[in-house]
Design an enzyme around this catalytic site. Sequence first.
Site, short mmCIF file in Angstrom:
data_model
loop_
_atom_site.label_atom_id
_atom_site.label_comp_id
_atom_site.label_asym_id
_atom_site.label_seq_id
_atom_site.Cartn_x
_atom_site.Cartn_y
_atom_site.Cartn_z
N HIS A 153 0.84 -1.20 0.00
CA HIS A 153 0.00 0.00 0.00
C HIS A 153 0.87 1.25 0.00
O HIS A 153 2.08 1.18 0.23
CB HIS A 153 -0.93 0.02 1.22
CG HIS A 153 -2.11 -0.89 1.08
ND1 HIS A 153 -2.03 -2.25 1.28
CD2 HIS A 153 -3.41 -0.63 0.74
CE1 HIS A 153 -3.23 -2.79 1.09
NE2 HIS A 153 -4.07 -1.83 0.76
N LYS A 157 -0.78 4.89 4.61
CA LYS A 157 -1.70 3.96 5.27
C LYS A 157 -1.25 3.74 6.71
O LYS A 157 -0.07 3.51 6.97
CB LYS A 157 -1.75 2.63 4.51
CG LYS A 157 -2.77 1.65 5.07
CD LYS A 157 -2.94 0.46 4.13
CE LYS A 157 -3.93 -0.56 4.70
NZ LYS A 157 -5.28 0.02 4.91
#
EC number: 1.17.1.8
Length: 264
Positions: A153, A157
């Site tokens: 990601h 995040k």
Amino acid sequence: MTRIVIAGPRGNMGQEAVKLCLREESFELVAVVDSKNDGKQLKGLQEFQQGDVPVYTDMARCFAEHEPDVLIDLTAPAFGRKHMEVAFEHGVRPVVGTTGFSDEDIRDLTKLAEAKELGAIIAPNFAIGAILMMKFAQTAARYMNDVEIIEQHHDRKLDAPSGTAVKTAQLIAEVRAPKKQGHEQEREEMAGARGADFDGMKIHSVRLPGRVAHQEVLFGGVGQTLSIRHDSLNRESFMPGVKLAVEQVVKLSTLVYGLENLID
């Protein structure tokens, strides 16, 4: 016409959800809930050029004044449970894209939903392709029980591993007996080198700029390997799943955890 409130409209996911609600003829975006900008109009915010939609910082007041059918919550893990509780109190069905819910949270929120006879959906991932990846991985695990998960990601995040990775591991664990993978005398020369452990499966989290949301489930067997991978290249990829969740939540009277439960 489904009346919708979006919490977290200025985030990357929130901005896409606003576009979805403004273009869908069956959706009416009646208000948004933001951490600031109370009393402004959506089109007056830097991120938007359209939308005669009021902005609130008080979710309860927003619900009381607009009586929406559905809340789309795309805020942060710290707020997900509280926002769902406020929604239930006001007869609003939550569709939640934040992660970080514990098993206890899920149990408690399910009881609340059923007590109010309201539908609710928590989706670790809204991408239809990601849901299929999880379902395919569960099927594969019936026949190949040596498996590791690598999720990647963007570097903004907050949680690791991702909700998608955890949900994938949970689905695999439903059909796979716990098994410690690797050599029985394996040791880590650096702490965490082998990743997080879930029933003997290893989950590895990568956080890098330039990433959006990516996951690969790796299976190994005698003389063979199998890889199941999904890549979200932009956040628009999540919107068909958001649309599906909004359409389905009004038909439910309990909490559903994971969109895979809505796909045959």
